[in-house]
Write a protein that holds these residues in place. Structure first.
Motif, PDB file in Angstrom:
ATOM      1  N   GLU A  49      33.627  49.870  51.531  1.00 43.94           N
ATOM      2  CA  GLU A  49      34.776  49.454  50.270  1.00 43.94           C
ATOM      3  C   GLU A  49      35.274  48.092  51.090  1.00 43.94           C
ATOM      4  OE1 GLU A  49      36.867  53.282  50.249  1.00 43.94           O
ATOM      5  OE2 GLU A  49      35.675  53.821  48.409  1.00 43.94           O
ATOM      6  N   ALA A  50      36.103  48.145  52.257  1.00 45.98           N
ATOM      7  CA  ALA A  50      36.676  47.054  52.766  1.00 45.98           C
ATOM      8  C   ALA A  50      35.731  45.837  52.745  1.00 45.98           C
ATOM      9  CB  ALA A  50      37.136  47.464  54.198  1.00 45.98           C
ATOM     10  N   ARG A  51      34.495  46.052  53.221  1.00 43.68           N
ATOM     11  CA  ARG A  51      33.530  45.133  53.378  1.00 43.68           C
ATOM     12  C   ARG A  51      33.143  44.537  51.849  1.00 43.68           C
ATOM     13  NH1 ARG A  51      30.732  48.585  56.600  1.00 43.68           N
ATOM     14  NH2 ARG A  51      30.961  48.347  58.723  1.00 43.68           N
ATOM     15  N   GLU A  52      33.197  45.345  50.678  1.00 49.35           N
ATOM     16  CA  GLU A  52      33.217  44.843  49.417  1.00 49.35           C
ATOM     17  C   GLU A  52      34.151  43.901  48.912  1.00 49.35           C
ATOM     18  OE1 GLU A  52      31.035  44.268  46.235  1.00 49.35           O
ATOM     19  OE2 GLU A  52      30.027  45.395  47.985  1.00 49.35           O
ATOM     20  N   VAL A  53      35.217  44.324  49.317  1.00 46.20           N
ATOM     21  CA  VAL A  53      36.442  43.667  48.890  1.00 46.20           C
ATOM     22  C   VAL A  53      36.453  42.276  49.633  1.00 46.20           C
ATOM     23  CG1 VAL A  53      39.163  43.336  49.128  1.00 46.20           C
ATOM     24  CG2 VAL A  53      38.047  45.593  48.390  1.00 46.20           C
ATOM     25  N   ALA A  54      36.202  42.260  50.868  1.00 47.03           N
ATOM     26  CA  ALA A  54      35.967  40.915  51.726  1.00 47.03           C
ATOM     27  C   ALA A  54      34.842  40.090  51.043  1.00 47.03           C
ATOM     28  CB  ALA A  54      35.623  41.116  52.933  1.00 47.03           C
ATOM     29  N   ARG A  55      33.637  40.701  50.597  1.00 47.00           N
ATOM     30  CA  ARG A  55      32.484  39.838  50.072  1.00 47.00           C
ATOM     31  C   ARG A  55      32.988  39.388  48.747  1.00 47.00           C
ATOM     32  NH1 ARG A  55      29.127  43.590  52.716  1.00 47.00           N
ATOM     33  NH2 ARG A  55      29.405  45.189  50.992  1.00 47.00           N
ATOM     34  N   GLY A  56      33.726  40.211  47.994  1.00 45.92           N
ATOM     35  CA  GLY A  56      34.094  39.823  46.586  1.00 45.92           C
ATOM     36  C   GLY A  56      35.183  38.592  46.760  1.00 45.92           C
ATOM     37  N   ILE A  57      35.973  38.542  47.572  1.00 42.92           N
ATOM     38  CA  ILE A  57      36.930  37.554  47.978  1.00 42.92           C
ATOM     39  C   ILE A  57      36.108  36.302  48.254  1.00 42.92           C
ATOM     40  CG2 ILE A  57      38.765  36.660  49.272  1.00 42.92           C
ATOM     41  CD1 ILE A  57      40.028  39.371  49.192  1.00 42.92           C
ATOM     42  N   GLU A  58      35.236  36.256  49.108  1.00 47.48           N
ATOM     43  CA  GLU A  58      34.645  35.036  49.675  1.00 47.48           C
ATOM     44  C   GLU A  58      33.776  34.442  48.602  1.00 47.48           C
ATOM     45  OE1 GLU A  58      31.806  36.534  52.888  1.00 47.48           O
ATOM     46  OE2 GLU A  58      33.853  36.588  54.322  1.00 47.48           O
ATOM     47  N   MET A  59      33.144  35.360  47.702  1.00 44.47           N
ATOM     48  CA  MET A  59      32.284  34.898  46.789  1.00 44.47           C
ATOM     49  C   MET A  59      33.061  34.205  45.568  1.00 44.47           C
ATOM     50  SD  MET A  59      30.210  37.028  43.853  1.00 44.47           S
ATOM     51  CE  MET A  59      31.485  37.607  42.808  1.00 44.47           C
ATOM     52  N   LEU A  60      34.430  34.597  45.452  1.00 43.85           N
ATOM     53  CA  LEU A  60      35.338  33.883  44.550  1.00 43.85           C
ATOM     54  C   LEU A  60      35.779  32.427  45.278  1.00 43.85           C
ATOM     55  CD1 LEU A  60      37.966  36.576  43.346  1.00 43.85           C
ATOM     56  CD2 LEU A  60      36.422  35.218  41.994  1.00 43.85           C
ATOM     57  N   GLU A  61      35.894  32.395  46.650  1.00 42.66           N
ATOM     58  CA  GLU A  61      36.250  31.314  47.148  1.00 42.66           C
ATOM     59  C   GLU A  61      35.182  30.276  47.108  1.00 42.66           C
ATOM     60  OE1 GLU A  61      38.991  32.162  51.023  1.00 42.66           O
ATOM     61  OE2 GLU A  61      36.853  32.846  51.553  1.00 42.66           O
ATOM     62  N   ASP A  62      33.739  30.588  46.927  1.00 39.55           N
ATOM     63  CA  ASP A  62      32.706  29.644  46.841  1.00 39.55           C
ATOM     64  C   ASP A  62      32.396  29.394  45.263  1.00 39.55           C
ATOM     65  OD1 ASP A  62      32.289  30.115  49.425  1.00 39.55           O
ATOM     66  OD2 ASP A  62      30.702  31.726  49.383  1.00 39.55           O
ATOM     67  N   GLU A  63      32.698  30.227  44.297  1.00 41.42           N
ATOM     68  CA  GLU A  63      32.017  30.163  43.009  1.00 41.42           C
ATOM     69  C   GLU A  63      33.312  29.828  42.103  1.00 41.42           C
ATOM     70  OE1 GLU A  63      29.913  33.305  42.049  1.00 41.42           O
ATOM     71  OE2 GLU A  63      28.482  33.079  43.674  1.00 41.42           O
ATOM     72  N   SER A  64      34.347  30.036  42.313  1.00 39.32           N
ATOM     73  CA  SER A  64      35.736  29.978  41.491  1.00 39.32           C
ATOM     74  C   SER A  64      36.569  28.805  42.012  1.00 39.32           C
ATOM     75  CB  SER A  64      36.288  31.136  41.379  1.00 39.32           C
ATOM     76  OG  SER A  64      37.602  31.068  40.587  1.00 39.32           O
ATOM     77  N   ASN A  65      37.298  28.359  40.717  1.00 37.89           N
ATOM     78  CA  ASN A  65      38.334  27.200  41.023  1.00 37.89           C
ATOM     79  C   ASN A  65      39.555  27.605  41.573  1.00 37.89           C
ATOM     80  OD1 ASN A  65      36.245  25.291  40.564  1.00 37.89           O
ATOM     81  ND2 ASN A  65      36.901  25.298  38.392  1.00 37.89           N
ATOM     82  N   ILE A  66      39.829  29.098  41.664  1.00 32.60           N
ATOM     83  CA  ILE A  66      40.959  29.898  41.663  1.00 32.60           C
ATOM     84  C   ILE A  66      41.560  29.440  42.982  1.00 32.60           C
ATOM     85  CG2 ILE A  66      40.295  31.979  42.557  1.00 32.60           C
ATOM     86  CD1 ILE A  66      42.399  33.152  40.731  1.00 32.60           C
ATOM     87  N   PHE A  67      40.662  28.951  43.996  1.00 33.67           N
ATOM     88  CA  PHE A  67      41.306  28.839  45.449  1.00 33.67           C
ATOM     89  C   PHE A  67      41.705  27.367  45.511  1.00 33.67           C
ATOM     90  CE2 PHE A  67      39.540  33.141  45.897  1.00 33.67           C
ATOM     91  CZ  PHE A  67      40.439  33.718  46.748  1.00 33.67           C
ATOM     92  N   GLU A  68      41.444  26.416  44.729  1.00 38.52           N
ATOM     93  CA  GLU A  68      41.897  25.441  44.943  1.00 38.52           C
ATOM     94  C   GLU A  68      43.147  24.558  44.688  1.00 38.52           C
ATOM     95  OE1 GLU A  68      38.803  23.145  42.593  1.00 38.52           O
ATOM     96  OE2 GLU A  68      37.150  23.634  43.527  1.00 38.52           O
TER      97      GLU A  68
END
Length: 87
Positions: free
Chosen positions: A68-87
């Motif tokens: 579950e912890a790995r899934e959370v980490a992967r989800g955040i990494e995916m958002l960093e790559d694909e979303s504008n939310i971290f800009e």
């Protein structure tokens, strides 16, 4: 800000103690907004604990199994790559 959504819970207040007296098949939702502090640490021998605290001192802790912890980490990494939310 901490919000609670209790679905059909019943509590008893007796002699200064709170006791749940309703059915055990109910559910609740807790949401914490405006996080000011996050702590990630080992929890026991097999879990990861993530604690979130807001500026009012409200705290929510979540214990995750490693998958579950790995899934959370992967989800955040995916958002960093694909979303504008971290800009």
């Amino acid at each position: 800000m901490l919000t609670f959504d209790f679905k059909q819970f019943m509590f008893e207040l007796k002699d200064g103690a709170i006791k749940h007296v309703g059915a055990s098949n109910n559910s609740a939702t807790v949401k914490l907004y405006d996080i000011e502090a996050i702590d990630v640490r080992e929890f026991g021998d097999e879990r990861v604990k993530v604690a979130f605290e807001d500026d009012d001192g409200n705290e929510v802790e979540v214990a995750l199994d490693p998958p579950e912890a790995r899934e959370v980490a992967r989800g955040i990494e995916m958002l960093e790559d694909e979303s504008n939310i971290f800009e």
